[in-house]
Design a protein around this motif. Structure first.
Motif, short mmCIF file in Angstrom:
data_model
loop_
_atom_site.label_atom_id
_atom_site.label_comp_id
_atom_site.label_asym_id
_atom_site.label_seq_id
_atom_site.Cartn_x
_atom_site.Cartn_y
_atom_site.Cartn_z
N MET A 1 0.69 -1.20 -0.10
CA MET A 1 0.10 0.06 -0.03
C MET A 1 0.84 1.38 0.00
O MET A 1 1.95 1.26 0.80
CB MET A 1 -1.08 0.12 1.12
N THR A 2 0.51 2.23 -0.86
CA THR A 2 1.24 3.32 -1.11
C THR A 2 1.14 4.14 0.47
O THR A 2 0.19 4.43 0.77
CB THR A 2 0.84 4.28 -2.13
N ALA A 3 2.42 4.77 0.98
CA ALA A 3 2.23 5.66 1.99
C ALA A 3 1.65 6.84 1.46
O ALA A 3 1.56 7.43 0.36
CB ALA A 3 3.44 6.19 2.62
N VAL A 4 0.78 7.39 2.55
CA VAL A 4 -0.02 8.81 1.94
C VAL A 4 0.93 9.81 2.46
O VAL A 4 1.38 10.11 3.43
CB VAL A 4 -1.11 8.91 2.96
N GLU A 5 1.18 10.52 1.39
CA GLU A 5 1.99 11.85 1.44
C GLU A 5 1.08 13.05 1.70
O GLU A 5 0.11 13.36 0.81
CB GLU A 5 3.01 12.11 0.48
N PRO A 6 1.13 14.04 2.60
CA PRO A 6 0.40 15.39 2.44
C PRO A 6 0.52 15.87 1.33
O PRO A 6 1.61 15.84 0.36
CB PRO A 6 1.09 16.27 3.79
N GLY A 7 -0.55 16.90 0.76
CA GLY A 7 -0.65 17.30 -0.53
C GLY A 7 0.03 18.85 -0.43
O GLY A 7 -0.52 19.80 -1.10
N GLY A 8 1.14 19.01 0.36
CA GLY A 8 1.87 20.20 0.60
C GLY A 8 0.89 20.97 1.52
O GLY A 8 0.26 20.79 2.24
N SER A 9 1.14 22.36 1.48
CA SER A 9 0.52 23.23 2.50
C SER A 9 -1.07 23.44 2.05
O SER A 9 -1.15 23.39 0.90
CB SER A 9 1.43 24.62 2.39
N VAL A 10 -1.74 23.59 2.95
CA VAL A 10 -3.09 23.89 2.61
C VAL A 10 -3.32 25.00 2.08
O VAL A 10 -2.67 26.18 2.74
CB VAL A 10 -4.02 23.81 4.18
N PRO A 11 -4.11 25.15 1.11
CA PRO A 11 -4.15 26.55 0.28
C PRO A 11 -5.00 27.26 1.26
O PRO A 11 -5.65 27.22 2.18
CB PRO A 11 -4.95 26.08 -0.91
N ALA A 12 -4.54 28.79 1.00
CA ALA A 12 -5.35 29.88 1.91
C ALA A 12 -6.82 29.81 1.30
O ALA A 12 -7.69 30.17 2.41
CB ALA A 12 -4.57 30.92 1.80
N GLU A 13 -7.05 29.80 0.04
CA GLU A 13 -8.38 29.77 -0.49
C GLU A 13 -8.76 28.63 -1.25
O GLU A 13 -7.93 28.33 -2.04
CB GLU A 13 -8.57 31.24 -1.16
N VAL A 14 -9.97 28.11 -1.27
CA VAL A 14 -10.40 27.04 -2.16
C VAL A 14 -12.03 27.40 -2.40
O VAL A 14 -12.38 27.96 -1.80
CB VAL A 14 -10.33 25.60 -1.66
N LEU A 103 -6.16 12.00 -6.34
CA LEU A 103 -6.63 12.88 -5.30
C LEU A 103 -5.65 13.20 -4.51
O LEU A 103 -6.14 13.91 -3.49
CB LEU A 103 -8.03 12.15 -4.83
N ARG A 104 -4.42 12.41 -4.36
CA ARG A 104 -3.60 12.64 -3.27
C ARG A 104 -3.09 13.89 -2.98
O ARG A 104 -2.82 14.32 -1.85
CB ARG A 104 -2.47 11.36 -3.39
N PRO A 105 -2.94 14.63 -4.07
CA PRO A 105 -2.40 16.09 -3.88
C PRO A 105 -3.42 16.83 -3.31
O PRO A 105 -2.91 18.06 -2.81
CB PRO A 105 -2.04 16.54 -5.23
N TYR A 106 -4.53 16.70 -3.10
CA TYR A 106 -5.70 17.36 -2.34
C TYR A 106 -5.76 16.99 -0.95
O TYR A 106 -6.59 17.57 -0.21
CB TYR A 106 -7.16 17.16 -3.31
N LEU A 107 -4.93 15.91 -0.46
CA LEU A 107 -5.24 15.65 0.84
C LEU A 107 -4.33 16.31 1.94
O LEU A 107 -3.14 16.53 1.50
CB LEU A 107 -4.87 13.82 0.86
N HIS A 108 -4.83 16.74 2.97
CA HIS A 108 -4.05 17.34 3.98
C HIS A 108 -4.38 16.75 5.40
O HIS A 108 -5.22 17.23 5.86
CB HIS A 108 -4.38 18.94 4.07
N LEU A 109 -3.47 15.71 5.47
CA LEU A 109 -3.45 14.88 6.80
C LEU A 109 -3.13 15.67 7.81
O LEU A 109 -2.38 16.73 7.95
CB LEU A 109 -3.14 13.54 6.62
#
Length: 523
Positions: A1-14, A103-109
């Motif tokens: 199973m691929t480890a989950v990497e955070p999708g970078g910093s949470v964007p300030a606006e979405v 979808l992984r780049p959109y994840l912010h764990l």
């Protein structure tokens, strides 16, 4: 199973902020990404892993009690031979979904939402996050706030106080917090409870433990059901892949629907069918009426599923047993019952239920006025009165959770399309009739649901206000009926002074004061 990497910093606006990276959040993200490619969104998750329920629960035997032909997404059909899967397989399926659809780049764990405030002046939410890795507080603004948090309290399960529990010399564990190092081999295990957790846990421990006892205060309905859907597999052999996917899913949905309808319309007939399935496995002299004949009708509480009748087989072989009695107290060596009997135990599992919380305990306000969830009424079981630009995913109690998630994702995209096409910034369900609402958020009588009824929203008896447990009705109103509805107020954010408002702006209708419309609304 691929480890989950955070999708970078949470964007300030979405455009859309999804809270929760479980089966609901992932499904909703898929719909946004594929149906609205220009919409910016992010998924924030308090835990350090995706999967929600299927990552949280790690007790032996954890699995779905819904078939994966319907618990799986419509857009990612389940094609394995068996229709029911363990928690690890389901978690792997969710990871596959995330990777296959980018979808992984959109994840912010590791980002817990602690508060959200809506401003009618801007038509946007300001959401406060706690980054759990360093306790840093962050803010994100979004146009639409989507709750995919489910309804479990992830911090702790429900376990009543048992007199003498401090005296017990063995191990006491709640399934929600199963220790990885706990070894039940050769031990006497007592599982307190008769719900879905107990029904799945006991067969997994049988044959490993010296003996497993299910100790229940009262019986639950347990349906022995094949792990493999042979009709579905025959269809897969006979039809092209895409046609088989559609046929298998349609067949599985229909079977669940008709099973539920039969149980409600002819409860005595359904009882007899349940009894036949268990007595075909249990010994002839087994006291079925004592241990498996509840006083309530089928589906007054959720039906438990024993795949391939595994619970009944464990009882028939003597590896497990059922005791129906009340607990007097824990003792140093086990549990003393009100009947005077004592059950010896090395491990006691308190499969006594869950604690429920609405929308992840997030503190929400609209124009500075706190939202009392219980004062809100559900709109098409996916939005709430008085809460602008907010939607949530909440699955069925009598069928697969994900059936509703797919419908909710479709409806969210249709709603956003409608707002874009007409230049609206804000949508708010409005109910000015005080007589509407007050009904239960769910239609089951289970104790764990009753304990939390006063903190969840309410529902109405008809129209858009009902919290339906009917996939076909919801499919019509969420996928086919027009998005525009008299119960929805669509508005535009006020233009700066001196500018002209866009043509066609809908003015707010007159409001009748009432307890269901006390929150400030978008302009």
């Amino acid at each position: 199973m691929t480890a989950v990497e955070p999708g970078g910093s949470v964007p300030a606006e979405v455009d859309v902020l999804i809270v929760g990276a479980g089966i609901s959040g992932i499904g909703t993200a898929y719909h946004l990404k594929t149906k609205r490619p220009g919409t910016s969104f992010a998924i924030v998750e308090a835990r350090d892993a995706l999967g929600g329920t299927w990552d949280l629960f790690r007790y032996p035997g954890v699995r779905s009690d819904s078939d994966l032909h319907t618990l799986g997404y419509e857009f990612k059909p389940w094609r394995k031979k068996h229709a029911y899967a363990g928690g690890g397989e389901i978690l792997g399926y969710l990871h596959e979904t995330v990777d296959e659809h980018g979808l992984r780049p959109y994840l912010h764990l590791g980002h817990r939402v602690v508060g959200a405030s809506f401003s009618s002046d801007t038509g946007r939410w300001t959401v406060t996050l706690l980054r759990t890795s360093d306790d840093t507080m962050l803010t994100v603004t979004c146009s639409f706030f989507f709750s995919a948090t489910g309804y479990y309290d992830y911090d702790e399960g429900y376990s009543p106080e048992f007199e003498g529990s401090d005296d017990f010399r063995g191990t006491i564990v709640h399934p929600q917090h199963w220790p990885e190092a706990l070894d039940c081999a050769g031990k006497r295990v007592v599982v307190i409870g008769s719900g879905a957790t107990a029904v799945t846990l006991i067969p997994a421990l049988a044959g490993v433990a010296e003996h497993v006892t299910m100790l229940q205060r009262s019986p639950s309905y347990v349906l022995g059901w094949p792990k493999e859907n042979k009709v579905a597999n025959a269809l897969r052999r006979a039809l092209p892949t895409a046609a088989a996917d559609r046929a298998v899913r349609s067949l599985s949905i229909r079977m669940l629907h008709e099973m539920y309808r039969t149980s409600r319309r002819a409860p005595n007939l359904f009882r007899r069918l349940l009894r036949l399935r268990m007595t075909s496995v249990l010994p002839d002299d087994y006291p079925v009426d004592v241990h498996f004949n509840p006083s309530y009708d089928p589906w007054d509480q959720r039906l438990c599923v024993a795949t391939d009748g595994d619970l009944f087989h464990a009882i028939a072989t003597g590896e497990a047993s059922v005791v129906t009695d009340r607990i007097a107290r824990f003792t140093p060596t086990g549990i003393a019952l009100e009947s005077g009997r004592e059950i010896e135990a090395d491990v006691i599992v308190t499969a006594t239920g869950l604690k429920l919380v609405p929308f992840g305990r997030i503190e929400v306000d609209v124009d500075g006025v706190p939202v009392d969830w219980h004062e809100c009424v559900t709109y098409k079981a996916t939005m709430l009165t008085g809460v602008p630009n907010f939607a949530f995913a909440f699955g069925y109690t009598n069928s697969s959770w994900t059936l509703k998630v797919d419908l909710t994702g479709h409806h969210l995209c249709r709603l956003l399309d409608h707002m874009d096409d007409r230049g609206y910034d804000v949508v708010t369900p409005i109910c000015d009739d005080p007589a509407v609402g007050g009904g239960p958020f769910w239609d089951l009588t289970s104790n764990y649901l009753r304990r939390s009824a006063d903190v969840f929203p309410t529902s109405g008896e008809g129209g858009p206000w009902s919290m339906e447990q009917n996939y076909y009705l919801d499919r019509r109103r969420l996928r086919r009926e027009p998005v525009d509805d008299p119960a929805l107020r669509f508005t535009r954010v006020a233009e700066p002074a001196g500018s002209s408002s866009p043509a066609g702006s809908r003015e707010p209708p007159p409001r009748v004061p009432g307890p269901r419309s006390s929150l400030p609304q978008g302009r």
